[in-house]
Design a protein around this motif. Structure first.
Motif, mmCIF file in Angstrom:
data_model
loop_
_atom_site.group_PDB
_atom_site.id
_atom_site.type_symbol
_atom_site.label_atom_id
_atom_site.label_comp_id
_atom_site.label_asym_id
_atom_site.label_seq_id
_atom_site.Cartn_x
_atom_site.Cartn_y
_atom_site.Cartn_z
ATOM 1 N N PHE A 31 0.748 -1.197 -0.122
ATOM 2 C CA PHE A 31 -0.126 -0.101 -0.070
ATOM 3 C C PHE A 31 0.935 1.231 -0.072
ATOM 4 C CE2 PHE A 31 -2.950 -3.119 1.634
ATOM 5 C CZ PHE A 31 -3.905 -2.869 0.984
ATOM 6 N N GLY A 32 2.025 1.358 0.684
ATOM 7 C CA GLY A 32 2.831 2.520 0.933
ATOM 8 C C GLY A 32 3.415 2.799 -0.536
ATOM 9 N N ILE A 33 3.815 1.948 -1.523
ATOM 10 C CA ILE A 33 4.648 2.570 -2.838
ATOM 11 C C ILE A 33 3.607 3.112 -3.756
ATOM 12 C CG2 ILE A 33 5.784 1.590 -4.767
ATOM 13 C CD1 ILE A 33 7.148 -0.404 -3.035
ATOM 14 N N PRO A 34 2.283 2.346 -3.662
ATOM 15 C CA PRO A 34 1.338 3.330 -4.690
ATOM 16 C C PRO A 34 0.849 4.311 -4.088
ATOM 17 C CG PRO A 34 0.963 0.758 -4.493
ATOM 18 C CD PRO A 34 1.986 1.079 -3.503
ATOM 19 N N LEU A 66 0.948 8.210 -5.916
ATOM 20 C CA LEU A 66 -0.255 9.037 -5.993
ATOM 21 C C LEU A 66 0.032 10.503 -5.314
ATOM 22 C CD1 LEU A 66 -3.204 6.769 -5.134
ATOM 23 C CD2 LEU A 66 -2.828 7.698 -7.383
ATOM 24 N N ILE A 67 0.741 10.413 -4.303
ATOM 25 C CA ILE A 67 1.030 11.784 -3.742
ATOM 26 C C ILE A 67 2.208 12.615 -4.447
ATOM 27 C CG2 ILE A 67 2.382 12.960 -1.421
ATOM 28 C CD1 ILE A 67 0.551 10.576 0.190
ATOM 29 N N ALA A 68 3.339 11.853 -4.965
ATOM 30 C CA ALA A 68 4.205 12.594 -5.639
ATOM 31 C C ALA A 68 3.715 13.032 -7.093
ATOM 32 C CB ALA A 68 5.426 11.715 -5.791
ATOM 33 N N GLY A 69 2.707 11.962 -7.504
ATOM 34 C CA GLY A 69 2.352 12.808 -9.155
ATOM 35 C C GLY A 69 1.065 13.467 -9.132
ATOM 36 N N SER A 70 0.532 14.095 -7.933
ATOM 37 C CA SER A 70 -0.654 14.827 -7.871
ATOM 38 C C SER A 70 -0.614 15.764 -6.887
ATOM 39 C CB SER A 70 -1.837 13.980 -7.958
ATOM 40 O OG SER A 70 -3.103 14.778 -7.739
ATOM 41 N N VAL A 84 6.060 5.402 2.727
ATOM 42 C CA VAL A 84 5.218 6.379 2.065
ATOM 43 C C VAL A 84 6.061 7.900 1.872
ATOM 44 C CG1 VAL A 84 3.387 8.058 1.899
ATOM 45 C CG2 VAL A 84 3.101 5.713 2.529
ATOM 46 N N VAL A 85 7.003 8.019 2.916
ATOM 47 C CA VAL A 85 7.841 9.312 2.818
ATOM 48 C C VAL A 85 9.004 8.980 2.088
ATOM 49 C CG1 VAL A 85 9.142 10.541 4.462
ATOM 50 C CG2 VAL A 85 6.991 9.955 5.279
ATOM 51 N N ALA A 86 9.659 8.004 2.248
ATOM 52 C CA ALA A 86 10.653 7.736 1.322
ATOM 53 C C ALA A 86 10.411 7.469 -0.206
ATOM 54 C CB ALA A 86 11.461 6.092 1.800
ATOM 55 N N GLY A 87 9.088 6.811 -0.244
ATOM 56 C CA GLY A 87 8.904 6.898 -1.907
ATOM 57 C C GLY A 87 8.460 8.081 -2.476
ATOM 58 N N VAL A 88 7.778 9.195 -1.766
ATOM 59 C CA VAL A 88 7.509 10.307 -2.208
ATOM 60 C C VAL A 88 8.698 11.135 -2.559
ATOM 61 C CG1 VAL A 88 6.431 12.631 -1.528
ATOM 62 C CG2 VAL A 88 5.061 10.590 -1.094
ATOM 63 N N GLN A 89 9.719 11.088 -1.515
ATOM 64 C CA GLN A 89 11.071 11.808 -1.698
ATOM 65 C C GLN A 89 11.572 11.338 -3.063
ATOM 66 O OE1 GLN A 89 13.865 11.304 1.532
ATOM 67 N NE2 GLN A 89 15.023 12.681 0.552
ATOM 68 N N SER A 126 -1.983 17.490 -1.117
ATOM 69 C CA SER A 126 -2.607 18.629 -0.253
ATOM 70 C C SER A 126 -3.559 17.959 0.592
ATOM 71 C CB SER A 126 -3.229 19.735 -1.007
ATOM 72 O OG SER A 126 -4.236 19.221 -2.066
ATOM 73 N N TYR A 127 -4.488 16.926 -0.044
ATOM 74 C CA TYR A 127 -5.524 16.524 0.827
ATOM 75 C C TYR A 127 -5.079 15.277 2.079
ATOM 76 C CZ TYR A 127 -9.545 18.529 -1.415
ATOM 77 O OH TYR A 127 -10.304 19.618 -2.088
ATOM 78 N N PHE A 128 -4.071 14.241 1.366
ATOM 79 C CA PHE A 128 -3.934 12.955 2.346
ATOM 80 C C PHE A 128 -2.390 13.275 3.005
ATOM 81 C CE2 PHE A 128 -7.010 11.577 -1.053
ATOM 82 C CZ PHE A 128 -7.851 10.976 -0.117
ATOM 83 N N TYR A 129 -1.572 13.932 2.342
ATOM 84 C CA TYR A 129 -0.134 13.891 3.163
ATOM 85 C C TYR A 129 -0.296 14.390 4.407
ATOM 86 C CZ TYR A 129 4.842 13.317 2.723
ATOM 87 O OH TYR A 129 6.153 12.910 2.864
ATOM 88 N N PRO A 130 -0.990 15.513 4.530
ATOM 89 C CA PRO A 130 -1.080 16.231 6.113
ATOM 90 C C PRO A 130 -1.595 15.010 7.122
ATOM 91 C CG PRO A 130 -1.511 17.878 4.533
ATOM 92 C CD PRO A 130 -1.571 16.554 3.776
ATOM 93 N N LEU A 131 -2.768 14.405 6.411
ATOM 94 C CA LEU A 131 -3.436 13.311 7.362
ATOM 95 C C LEU A 131 -2.319 12.222 7.751
ATOM 96 C CD1 LEU A 131 -6.953 13.583 5.613
ATOM 97 C CD2 LEU A 131 -6.260 14.545 7.779
ATOM 98 N N LEU A 132 -1.541 11.930 6.733
ATOM 99 C CA LEU A 132 -0.665 10.848 7.322
ATOM 100 C C LEU A 132 0.426 11.297 8.368
ATOM 101 C CD1 LEU A 132 0.251 9.516 3.587
ATOM 102 C CD2 LEU A 132 -1.249 8.265 5.380
ATOM 103 N N VAL A 133 0.827 12.450 7.879
ATOM 104 C CA VAL A 133 1.703 12.992 9.045
ATOM 105 C C VAL A 133 1.058 12.996 10.308
ATOM 106 C CG1 VAL A 133 3.043 14.903 9.800
ATOM 107 C CG2 VAL A 133 2.942 14.115 7.445
#
Length: 271
Positions: free
Chosen positions: A86-89, A93-97, A147-152, A102-109
């Motif tokens: 689940f983390g890589i996909p 999505l977070i890195a591509g949009s 998720v954090v490493a994948g986004v980076q 803006s909607y989901f990344y703050p909630l993950l943090v």
């Protein structure tokens, strides 16, 4: 004769300088310091056992510890695999949009500020005392680093490389498989290495909350009965599980990224 002796000493020096030997030498030094500190400060055995007592606990309780390590390892692997699945996909999505980010990344943090020990009892209420609560707890602890490493990794793509791929008329699939994913894989594997060690912690937390098996159960019982040598032996076995799983992920990285590992070896050789 002198040349032969010098060659022998150089062989011994190279062997002592082997990378695999240095951690064992450091571990042996720590064990010696542990024993010396107990003798020097006269620490009672009900506070900290001697290293030899821990070794004897492995001899007496070894079959029990190995048997109880199986459910802990299974829960760890289950949570870790879910984190990667689940983390890589989600990182893609977070890195591509920017909208998704803006909607989901703050909630993950925000979700990472919630102590997993506090919500683990809910999983026991919802899913019972089986394997599921431990897997979910391991997943929650191992998910965020992936998720954090994948986004980076996905965001670190050089703009010149992206422009070059577009100038060569690459499709989106070609852009992803040939440019974006290879560029992000080193960061993804870094996140997976952190994730697999945290998954071990998550599995033990799930066993603390509600379980009658696993290393966490052994730790709770040992603490309750003041069997500190058994408790320390369980902690050592738990650390070994984390080290072995980390090593397996590192081996997979070496096979998946030969260009990355070869460059890393060249760097080590020059230092």
């Amino acid at each position: 004769m002198a040349e032969r002796a010098q060659s022998g000493w150089s062989t011994v020096a190279r062997w002592l300088d082997a990378p695999w030997l240095k951690p064992f030498a450091m571990l042996a030094l720590m064990i010696v310091l542990w024993d010396v500190a107990i003798w020097l400060f006269n620490v009672p055995p009900y506070l900290i056992p001697r290293p030899w007592d821990v070794v004897k606990a492995f001899g007496t309780d070894g079959p029990l510890l190995l048997r109880e390590s199986v459910p802990t390892t299974v829960a760890t692997l289950g949570g870790f695999l879910l984190s990667a699945l689940f983390g890589i996909p989600i990182a893609m999505l977070i890195a591509g949009s920017r909208t998704v980010e803006s909607y989901f990344y703050p909630l993950l943090v925000f979700s990472q500020s919630i102590p997993k020990v506090a919500i683990a009892p809910l999983f026991v209420v919802w899913f019972g005392f089986g394997l599921a609560p431990k897997v979910i707890t391991a997943f929650l602890l191992g998910f965020f680093p992936v998720v954090v490493a994948g986004v980076q990794g996905f965001k670190a793509l050089d703009t010149d490389m992206r422009d070059l791929a577009r100038s060569m008329k690459c499709s989106r699939w070609q852009m992803f498989t040939m440019v974006s994913l290879p560029n992000a894989l080193p960061a993804i594997f870094s996140g997976l290495k952190v994730s697999v060690t945290l998954a071990v912690v998550g599995a033990v937390v799930g066993e603390f909350v509600g379980s009658n098996s696993g290393i966490g159960f052994v730790l709770q019982r040992s603490i309750g009965n003041f069997e500190l040598p058994t408790m320390f032996a369980a902690l050592v076995l738990l650390a070994l599980i984390g080290v072995v799983l980390f090593w397996i992920v590192d081996i997979v990285e070496r096979f998946a990224l030969p260009w990355h590992t070869s460059r890393r070896h060249e760097f080590v050789a020059t230092t």
